[in-house]
Scaffold this active site. Sequence first.
Site, short mmCIF file in Angstrom:
data_model
loop_
_atom_site.label_atom_id
_atom_site.label_comp_id
_atom_site.label_asym_id
_atom_site.label_seq_id
_atom_site.Cartn_x
_atom_site.Cartn_y
_atom_site.Cartn_z
N GLU A 133 13.83 12.67 -6.91
CA GLU A 133 14.83 12.07 -7.81
C GLU A 133 14.67 10.55 -7.93
O GLU A 133 14.84 9.98 -9.00
CB GLU A 133 16.24 12.41 -7.29
CG GLU A 133 17.36 11.95 -8.18
CD GLU A 133 17.34 12.58 -9.57
OE1 GLU A 133 17.55 13.79 -9.67
OE2 GLU A 133 17.08 11.84 -10.54
N VAL A 136 12.16 8.14 -10.60
CA VAL A 136 12.46 7.65 -11.95
C VAL A 136 13.92 7.22 -12.01
O VAL A 136 14.82 7.98 -11.64
CB VAL A 136 12.24 8.73 -13.03
CG1 VAL A 136 12.52 8.17 -14.42
CG2 VAL A 136 10.84 9.31 -12.96
N GLY A 138 15.68 5.04 -10.32
CA GLY A 138 16.40 4.64 -9.10
C GLY A 138 17.60 5.52 -8.82
O GLY A 138 17.46 6.69 -8.46
N GLU A 194 8.34 -8.57 -8.89
CA GLU A 194 7.53 -8.80 -7.70
C GLU A 194 6.60 -9.99 -7.93
O GLU A 194 6.40 -10.43 -9.07
CB GLU A 194 6.69 -7.55 -7.44
CG GLU A 194 7.57 -6.33 -7.40
CD GLU A 194 7.02 -5.24 -6.53
OE1 GLU A 194 6.07 -5.49 -5.78
OE2 GLU A 194 7.56 -4.13 -6.61
N ASP A 205 4.16 0.91 -14.59
CA ASP A 205 5.27 1.56 -13.88
C ASP A 205 6.02 2.51 -14.83
O ASP A 205 6.31 3.65 -14.48
CB ASP A 205 6.20 0.45 -13.35
CG ASP A 205 7.46 0.97 -12.70
OD1 ASP A 205 7.42 1.28 -11.50
OD2 ASP A 205 8.49 1.07 -13.40
N LYS A 209 6.49 6.76 -14.82
CA LYS A 209 7.80 7.43 -14.89
C LYS A 209 7.87 8.34 -16.11
O LYS A 209 8.43 9.44 -16.04
CB LYS A 209 8.92 6.38 -14.91
CG LYS A 209 9.01 5.60 -13.59
CD LYS A 209 9.90 4.38 -13.73
CE LYS A 209 10.07 3.62 -12.42
NZ LYS A 209 10.73 2.32 -12.59
N GLY A 306 16.88 -1.01 -6.60
CA GLY A 306 17.79 -1.61 -5.62
C GLY A 306 17.95 -0.68 -4.43
O GLY A 306 17.81 0.54 -4.55
P1 NAP Z 1 8.82 -1.93 0.36
O1 NAP Z 1 10.05 -2.73 0.47
O2 NAP Z 1 7.53 -2.63 0.11
O3 NAP Z 1 8.69 -1.05 1.68
C1 NAP Z 1 7.57 -0.28 1.98
C2 NAP Z 1 7.68 0.17 3.42
O4 NAP Z 1 6.61 1.07 3.70
C3 NAP Z 1 7.58 -0.96 4.45
O5 NAP Z 1 8.49 -0.74 5.49
C4 NAP Z 1 6.14 -0.87 4.95
O6 NAP Z 1 6.02 -1.24 6.31
C5 NAP Z 1 5.86 0.62 4.83
N1 NAP Z 1 4.46 0.89 4.54
C6 NAP Z 1 3.78 0.63 3.41
N2 NAP Z 1 2.51 1.02 3.53
C7 NAP Z 1 2.37 1.53 4.77
C8 NAP Z 1 1.29 2.11 5.47
N3 NAP Z 1 0.07 2.23 4.94
N4 NAP Z 1 1.53 2.56 6.74
C9 NAP Z 1 2.76 2.46 7.28
N5 NAP Z 1 3.83 1.93 6.65
C10 NAP Z 1 3.64 1.47 5.41
O7 NAP Z 1 8.95 -0.84 -0.81
P2 NAP Z 1 10.29 -0.28 -1.46
O8 NAP Z 1 10.76 -1.22 -2.51
O9 NAP Z 1 11.22 0.13 -0.38
O10 NAP Z 1 9.75 1.00 -2.27
C11 NAP Z 1 9.37 2.17 -1.56
C12 NAP Z 1 9.10 3.29 -2.57
O11 NAP Z 1 10.28 3.57 -3.29
C13 NAP Z 1 8.02 2.99 -3.60
O12 NAP Z 1 7.34 4.18 -3.92
C14 NAP Z 1 8.82 2.52 -4.80
O13 NAP Z 1 8.15 2.70 -6.01
C15 NAP Z 1 10.01 3.45 -4.69
N6 NAP Z 1 11.20 2.93 -5.35
C16 NAP Z 1 11.66 1.69 -5.03
C17 NAP Z 1 12.77 1.20 -5.66
C18 NAP Z 1 13.32 -0.15 -5.32
O14 NAP Z 1 14.36 -0.53 -5.88
N7 NAP Z 1 12.72 -0.90 -4.43
C19 NAP Z 1 13.42 1.98 -6.63
C20 NAP Z 1 12.94 3.27 -6.92
C21 NAP Z 1 11.81 3.73 -6.26
P3 NAP Z 1 6.24 -2.77 6.79
O15 NAP Z 1 7.68 -3.05 6.49
O16 NAP Z 1 5.96 -2.75 8.25
O17 NAP Z 1 5.30 -3.59 5.97
N1 HSE Z 2 9.61 -2.17 -10.43
C1 HSE Z 2 10.54 -1.14 -10.80
C2 HSE Z 2 11.45 -1.68 -11.91
C3 HSE Z 2 11.36 -0.73 -9.58
O1 HSE Z 2 11.45 -2.88 -12.20
O2 HSE Z 2 12.15 -0.89 -12.52
C4 HSE Z 2 11.94 0.64 -9.70
O3 HSE Z 2 10.99 1.65 -9.83
#
Ligand code: NAP
Ligand code: HSE
Length: 431
Positions: A133, A136, A138, A194, A205, A209, A306
Site C-alpha cells: 500500500e 504509491v 504514501g 532530496e 518516481d 508508481k 512523510g
Molecule cells: P530512508 O530514510 O533513506 O531509510 C532507509 C533505511 O534503510 C535506513 O535506516 C537505512 O539504514 C536502511 N538501509 C538502506 N539500505 C540498506 C542496506 N543495503 N542494508 C541495510 N539497511 C539499509 O528511506 P525512507 O524515506 O524511510 O524510505 C524507505 C522506503 O519507503 C523507500 O522504498 C521509499 O520509496 C518508501 N517510501 C518512503 C516515503 C517517505 O515519505 N519517505 C513515502 C512512501 C514510500 P541506515 O539508517 O543505517 O543508513
Molecule cells: N519522493 C517521493 C515524492 C516520496 O516526492 O512523492 C514518496 O514516494
Amino acid sequence: MGGERGAIGIGLMGLGVVGSGVARILHEKADVYARQIGYPLTLRRVLVRDPKKQRRFEVEAPLLTTDAADLLADPGVEMIIEVMGGEQPAYAYLREALSAGKFVVTGNKEVMAKHGGELLALAREHNVDLLYEASVGGGIPIIAPLKRDLLANDIVAVTAIINGTTNYILTSMGKGGGGFAEALAEAQRLGYAESDPTDDVEGIDAAYKLAILATLAFHMDAHPEDVHREGITRLTGADFAYARDLGYAIKLLAVARKDGDRVQLRVHPALVSQEELLARVDGALNAVQIEGDLMDRVLFQGPGAGSLPTTSAVVADALDAAVSISNQVYWPHSSRREAGLTVMPMDDVVTRYYLRIGAADRPGVLAQIARALADAEISIASVIQKEAAEGGAEVVIMTHGAREASMRGALAAIAALDGVGGVEQMLRVHA
Ligand code: NAP
Ligand code: HSE
C-alpha cells in the site's frame, strides 16, 4: 488474546524516515494492535546500515543488525517489513523472504514496479501475501481500493498526481515563486526534495508508481519502461503565467487510460483546467482519480509521503498480514490478467496542446505557423501573441485534439520556418 500461538514476529528492514515511524507506532500502539489481532506483534530484529546512527525513534540496541540473514533465516520472523528503498538488495531480500514462507509488507515502488509480478507470483506459490500500500501515494489508500473495492468496475482511466516533491515545486512556480531552480532549492530547504532530486523531477518516481497502478487497474503487466516519461525541468515562469491567464494549472500528471485494447501510459507536465479538482491539489499533496464504468469518478487525496502518513499504510498492511498469519488462512486477491492489452505508442495518443513559440514580429509569420498546423490537420483553438524585445514576438497557441505524431511533424515544420526562433514549449492539455 487468541489461542495457542505466541506473538507474531516481525523483521523490520530499514529504520529511516518510514522505518522509525513504523517501529514507533508498533511500540506505542502495541496493546491496541494485540487486542485487534489476538496476538502481540513483536519486532524481533531491525536491519540497518549503521547501527550507531541516531534515530528518530530508538529501538533497543540488541535488535539492530547489519546482517539480513538475522531476519531472513530466523523462523520466528513470520513477517518482513521492508522500508529500505532501492532495487538491490531489497529485491533479493524480498525474494528470499517470500521463498521462506514469510509474509512481506513493502513501501518500495521501484521493486514493485520492476518486479511486482514475479514477487506476487512467488508469494502465491508459497501461500503468503505481499502487501505494498505504501508504494504509491504514501498515506493515501489506493492499492487496497484497486484490489478490492473497485473490482466490480472496468477501469477506464487513472489520472494522478503521485509525486509530492514535483507538486510542491509546481505549486510554488504557479504562485509566482520564481523559476524551477529557485522552487527546487526551496523544496530542498524544506525537506520535500532530496539532495539528488533526479528521480522526482525527471518523473522516474511517478513512472514507477503509475506502472504499479496500471497493473492493478487494468489487470496487465505494466513496467516502468512502458511509461512515456517527461520531467518538469523545462517549465518556465512564462508557461505558468500563460496557463493561469488561460484558466489552467500545470501539474505533473501520471495518466493510464484504456482505449480499446490499448493502454496509454504517460507521465508528463500537463495543463489542467482550474475547474478540475486535480488542479487544486497543491503543495506536497498527492491525488489519484479513478474513472470506472460503474462508479464514474472517485478521487483519493492526501499526504503522499512523510513518516507517519506512510507508516499508516505500512502498519495497516502489517495488521492485514497479521490477521492472515494468526488465522492461518490467506485469501489471495484476484490475479486476473486481461489478455491482449498492449501499451499504446505515444505517437498514437491524442490530446490537446499548448505551444509557446518564439517568432519574428513581421507579416506572414503567424500565417506560416497556422499553415504548418493546418497541413498536419491540427485545428487551432486560441492564439495569444505578445510583443517581445527587439522586434520579436511570443506566440502561444492552444490546439484542439491532435495525434502526437501529427504534432511532432508540425513542430518540426514550424521550427524550420524562417521567421521562427524556436518552439520554446509544447505541453499537453488534460482533457
Ligand atoms: P530512508 O530514510 O533513506 O531509510 C532507509 C533505511 O534503510 C535506513 O535506516 C537505512 O539504514 C536502511 N538501509 C538502506 N539500505 C540498506 C542496506 N543495503 N542494508 C541495510 N539497511 C539499509 O528511506 P525512507 O524515506 O524511510 O524510505 C524507505 C522506503 O519507503 C523507500 O522504498 C521509499 O520509496 C518508501 N517510501 C518512503 C516515503 C517517505 O515519505 N519517505 C513515502 C512512501 C514510500 P541506515 O539508517 O543505517 O543508513
Ligand atoms: N519522493 C517521493 C515524492 C516520496 O516526492 O512523492 C514518496 O514516494
